[in-house]
Design an enzyme around this catalytic site. Structure first.
Site, PDB file in Angstrom:
ATOM      1  N   ASP A 389      49.901  42.098  54.411  1.00 39.54           N
ATOM      2  CA  ASP A 389      49.296  40.777  54.219  1.00 39.54           C
ATOM      3  C   ASP A 389      47.912  40.959  53.600  1.00 39.54           C
ATOM      4  O   ASP A 389      46.914  40.483  54.123  1.00 39.54           O
ATOM      5  CB  ASP A 389      49.215  40.049  55.565  1.00 39.54           C
ATOM      6  CG  ASP A 389      48.745  38.612  55.426  1.00 39.54           C
ATOM      7  OD1 ASP A 389      48.699  38.119  54.284  1.00 39.54           O
ATOM      8  OD2 ASP A 389      48.401  37.995  56.441  1.00 39.54           O
ATOM      9  N   PHE A 390      47.886  41.695  52.457  1.00 38.86           N
ATOM     10  CA  PHE A 390      46.614  41.939  51.783  1.00 38.86           C
ATOM     11  C   PHE A 390      46.172  40.672  51.077  1.00 38.86           C
ATOM     12  O   PHE A 390      46.903  40.094  50.275  1.00 38.86           O
ATOM     13  CB  PHE A 390      46.758  43.067  50.766  1.00 38.86           C
ATOM     14  CG  PHE A 390      46.855  44.444  51.381  1.00 38.86           C
ATOM     15  CD1 PHE A 390      47.012  44.618  52.740  1.00 38.86           C
ATOM     16  CD2 PHE A 390      46.784  45.573  50.579  1.00 38.86           C
ATOM     17  CE1 PHE A 390      47.106  45.880  53.299  1.00 38.86           C
ATOM     18  CE2 PHE A 390      46.867  46.838  51.119  1.00 38.86           C
ATOM     19  CZ  PHE A 390      47.033  47.003  52.476  1.00 38.86           C
ATOM     20  N   GLU A 391      44.948  40.254  51.348  1.00 38.30           N
ATOM     21  CA  GLU A 391      44.394  39.048  50.747  1.00 38.30           C
ATOM     22  C   GLU A 391      43.048  39.382  50.108  1.00 38.30           C
ATOM     23  O   GLU A 391      42.700  40.559  49.941  1.00 38.30           O
ATOM     24  CB  GLU A 391      44.276  37.949  51.803  1.00 38.30           C
ATOM     25  CG  GLU A 391      45.613  37.567  52.431  1.00 38.30           C
ATOM     26  CD  GLU A 391      45.505  36.485  53.499  1.00 38.30           C
ATOM     27  OE1 GLU A 391      44.440  35.847  53.589  1.00 38.30           O
ATOM     28  OE2 GLU A 391      46.485  36.286  54.245  1.00 38.30           O
ATOM     29  N   GLY A 392      42.284  38.364  49.741  1.00 34.86           N
ATOM     30  CA  GLY A 392      40.986  38.596  49.125  1.00 34.86           C
ATOM     31  C   GLY A 392      41.111  39.447  47.879  1.00 34.86           C
ATOM     32  O   GLY A 392      41.973  39.231  47.031  1.00 34.86           O
TER      33      GLY A 392
END
Length: 604
Positions: A389-392
Site C-alpha cells: 500500500d505504497f502511497e505518497g
C-alpha cells in the site's frame, strides 16, 4: 525567377559537360524516382498475401478502392492486429499511410531504429486517411508495418495501405515461419501447466498464449505457464517467430488445473471481501479486535507495517498500544485470532505503507533489508502474505523511464526484486496483494512519468511496472477508487468519484488493458478478473468517494452482468470479478456493517 536552379539552357550545357566526363553515365529514371511503395499487397487485392493477421480476413465490402479490403475483429484480449515486415534503406525517410474505418483503429511501424511511430482515429464512420512518417536508423534494413483495432470495440476495416520511400535492401523481406504443430500439455498442478511442441524450421523464438493473451516468449520448444487458478480450464496456443515476423497461432490445447486448497488462487473463494483492520493505530472509528471481525471478511489486511525511515527498507509492525486502544487484545490473543481466522479459511496479511508509511527502496541494501524485515513480521505473527500500500512519493518514475515493461527507476526495480524474492521464499501459497491509488495506475493511460509528458507528476502510472512484472504472482489488485481526482477512461472522458460510473470505468481499464501514455506500442495488458477487486470507502467517514450500497450494486451489475451500466459501456463482462475491498473494517463496524451486509446480499 527561381534563383536556386539554372535556366534550362544552362542546365543542358552542364548535363552535356558532365556526360563528357569518362565513367559518368546518364541517371536512370529509376534512380531519379527512388521512392516507391515497398509494401506488398497494401490494397488486399490478393487477400492476406504478405500479411500476418491474428483475426483478419479479406472482404469485398466495404472497400476504399479496388475490389477487396482488410476487415479484422478484435475479440477478448486480441486487438485484431495485421503485420507485414518489409525491407528498407538505412537512414531514409518513409511515409506510411492508409485508409481505415471503425473505432480505435491504429496504423504504425515498429523496428524503425529510431522512434517507432503510430497514428490512430478514435472514430471513423467512413473511410479516413491516416498518415505518419519516420526515418530509419543507421543500420536498419527492415521495419514492421501494422494495423490493429482495440479490445471489444468491434470490427475495423483498412485499405490502400502504403509505405513510400527508398526501395529496401532485400534483407528484411523474408517470410515468418509456419505455425507450430504438436502442442501438448504435460505436467499439470493446481497453479501451472507444462507445455511442449514440435520445432519449426527457421524459428528463433516461440510465444505462448494463455486464453488469447501473450504469456511468455521462449527460445526452446517447451514452457511452463504458472500463476494459474486451481480447478480452472485454460486454452493455450503457441506461435513461432523469426526476423520476418510472427507465425499464425497453433491449434489450441486445453488443460484444467488441479484442485487447490480452495476455490481460487491460494484458497480464496470465488468472490471475496477484503478489508483493512486498524491494528497499529487508533482513530475515530474505534479499535476492533481481530477475533471480533465477522466471518464474511475473506482477506484481512493488518494496517500498517511502517518503515523506521523512508529509505531504510526496515519495516516494523507495532500493535496499537493500550494507552491509545484500551480494548486491544494481548499479543498472545492476537496470534490466536490469526490462527483461528486461518483455520476458517481466511487470509491475514501485513499491509506495508499507508498514508504515513512512505517506503523508498532506493538501494539494493534497502531492498535486502526490506525482504528480511518483512519476513520477520510474517514469521513472527504467522501471516499468509503481504499487501503493498505504497502511497505518497514512495513510487516515482525517473524522467527517462518511459517503458513500463523494462523499468529503470531504482525504487521500482528494487521493489520488484524484493517482492519476487519474498514470493520465491514462501512459495505458491504466498498471498500478494496491492492497493495503489488511481493516480499510480489508471492515470498511466494519459500520462506516464515526466520523461514523455514534461511537467506531469512522476507518480502517474508508477505502479504499472510493478504490477506488470508481478502479474503471474499477484493474487489481488484492488486499486483505491477513492481520494482521487478525475481520471480519463477508455472512452476518453474524465470520470469523477461519487457514483457507479467511476468504479465501472476504472475497473474496465484493468480488465480490458490500455495503451500507456497513448502509445499503441506500449499496451498494459488486461488482468484476469479473479485478480481484481474494487476498492471503495466503507462510509462517508472513511474517505472521499463514498457511494451508497445502491451504487455498489449498480457497479457489480454492470461489470459482472453488463446491466445497469449507465453512461459508460464496458468492453466486456466479467462474472469472475473477485470482489470488493474497503477502507476499512473498523469504519464499516462504525457504520453498522453496511458495506459487509451489501456484499453478502449481492454474492450470497
Amino acid at each position: 525567377m527561381d534563383r536556386a536552379r539554372p535556366p534550362g539552357s544552362l542546365l543542358a550545357l552542364l548535363t552535356a559537360a558532365l556526360l563528357a566526363v569518362p565513367g559518368v553515365t546518364a541517371l536512370s529514371s529509376a534512380a531519379r524516382a527512388a521512392d516507391a511503395d515497398v509494401l506488398t499487397n497494401g490494397g488486399f487485392e490478393s487477400g492476406l498475401d504478405g500479411w500476418t493477421c491474428t483475426a483478419g480476413t479479406a472482404v469485398n465490402s466495404p472497400v476504399h478502392s479496388g475490389s477487396s479490403a482488410l476487415q479484422a475483429t478484435p475479440a477478448g484480449s486480441d486487438d485484431g492486429q495485421c503485420t507485414q515486415t518489409v525491407g528498407v534503406q538505412p537512414g531514409s525517410t518513409y511515409t506510411l499511410s492508409g485508409y481505415v474505418r471503425g473505432s480505435y483503429v491504429y496504423l504504425g511501424a515498429s523496428g524503425t531504429g529510431t522512434t517507432d511511430v503510430s497514428t490512430w482515429t478514435p472514430s471513423a464512420s467512413d473511410w479516413q486517411k491516416l498518415s505518419t512518417t519516420f526515418t530509419t536508423g543507421a543500420t536498419t534494413t527492415k521495419v514492421t508495418v501494422y494495423t490493429h483495432g482495440w479490445y471489444g470495440t468491434g470490427a475495423y476495416d483498412a485499405d490502400d495501405l502504403s509505405l513510400v520511400g527508398p526501395g529496401g535492401t532485400g534483407t528484411g523481406t523474408g517470410q515468418p515461419p509456419a505455425a507450430p504443430t504438436g502442442l501438448a500439455a504435460g505436467s499439470v498442478t493446481s497453479s501451472s501447466v507444462a507445455l511442449s511442441w514440435s520445432a519449426v524450421t527457421g524459428a528463433t523464438s516461440y510465444t505462448v498464449y494463455r486464453d488469447g493473451v501473450k504469456s511468455q516468449t521462449v527460445s526452446g520448444t517447451s514452457a511452463t505457464v504458472t500463476g494459474l487458478t486451481a480447478s480452472t480450464a485454460y486454452s493455450f496456443q503457441v506461435t513461432a517467430s523469426n526476423d520476418a515476423g510472427e507465425s499464425a497461432k497453433s491449434a489450441a490445447v486445453t488443460a484444467t488445473t488441479g484442485a487447490g486448497s480452495g476455490g481460487g488462487p491460494t484458497g480464496l473463494p470465488g468472490h471475496a471481501l477484503i478489508g483493512y483492520l486498524h491494528s497499529s493505530f487508533a482513530n475515530g472509528s474505534g479499535y476492533t479486535r481481530l477475533a471480533d471481525v465477522p466471518g464474511s471478511w475473506d482477506v484481512i489486511d493488518l494496517a500498517f507495517g511502517e518503515p523506521t525511515s523512508p529509505t531504510s527498507g526496515d519495516i516494523h509492525f507495532n500493535r496499537c498500544p493500550v494507552t491509545d486502544c484500551p480494548n486491544a487484545e494481548s499479543d498472545a490473543d492476537f496470534k490466536a485470532a490469526i490462527k483461528a481466522k486461518q483455520a476458517a479459511g481466511k487470509k491475514v496479511l501485513i499491509s506495508i505503507g499507508g498514508q504515513n508509511g512512505q517506503v523508498q527502496l532506493t538501494t539494493t541494501a534497502a531492498r535486502d533489508t526490506f525482504v528480511s524485515s518483512v519476513s520477520d513480521i510474517i514469521d513472527t505473527w504467522g501471516l499468509d502474505g503481504l499487501d503493498i500500500d505504497f502511497e505518497g512519493h514512495s513510487l516515482s518514475l525517473d524522467t527517462n523511464d518511459t517503458d513500463f515493461k523494462n523499468p529503470t527507476t531504482p525504487v521500482i526495480v528494487n521493489l520488484i526484486s524484493a517482492l519476487k524474492t519474498l514470493k520465491a521464499k514462501y512459495g505458491p501459497g504466498f498471498v500478494l496483494t496491492m492497493a495503489p491509488e488511481t493516480f499510480f495506475v489508471q492515470n498511466g493511460y494519459q500520462y506516464y512519468g515526466t520523461g514523455k509528458w514534461g511537467g506531469q507528476d512522476p507518480r502517474c502510472g508508477a505502479y504499472l511496472p510493478v504490477i506488470y512484472a508481478l502479474r503471474d504472482d499477484l493474487t489481488l489488485l484492488h486499486v483505491q477508487d477513492y481520494n482521487s481526482g478525475p481520471i480519463m477512461g477508455l472512452d476518453n472522458q474524465y470520470h469523477s468519484m461519487g457514483g457507479a460510473d467511476f468504479h465501472i470505468a476504472m475497473t474496465d481499464m484493468l480488465l480490458t488493458g490500455f495503451p500507456v501514455a497513448g502509445d499503441a506500442n506500449n499496451v498494459f495488458p488486461p488482468l484476469r478478473p479473479d485478480q481484481v477487486a474494487i476498492g471503495m470507502p466503507a462510509s462517508t467517514n472513511a474517505g472521499n468517494g463514498y457511494v451508497p450500497p445502491s451504487e455498489v450494486t449498480k457497479t457489480l451489475d454492470c461489470l459482472t452482468k453488463k446491466t445497469d451500466c449507465g453512461s459508460y459501456q464496458t468492453h466486456g463482462t466479467w462474472p469472475d470479478l473477485r470482489g470488493l475491498m474497503t477502507w476499512s473494517v473498523n469504519w464499516d463496524r462504525y457504520s453498522n456493517w453496511e458495506f459487509e451486509k451489501n456484499f453478502d446480499a449481492y454474492f450470497g
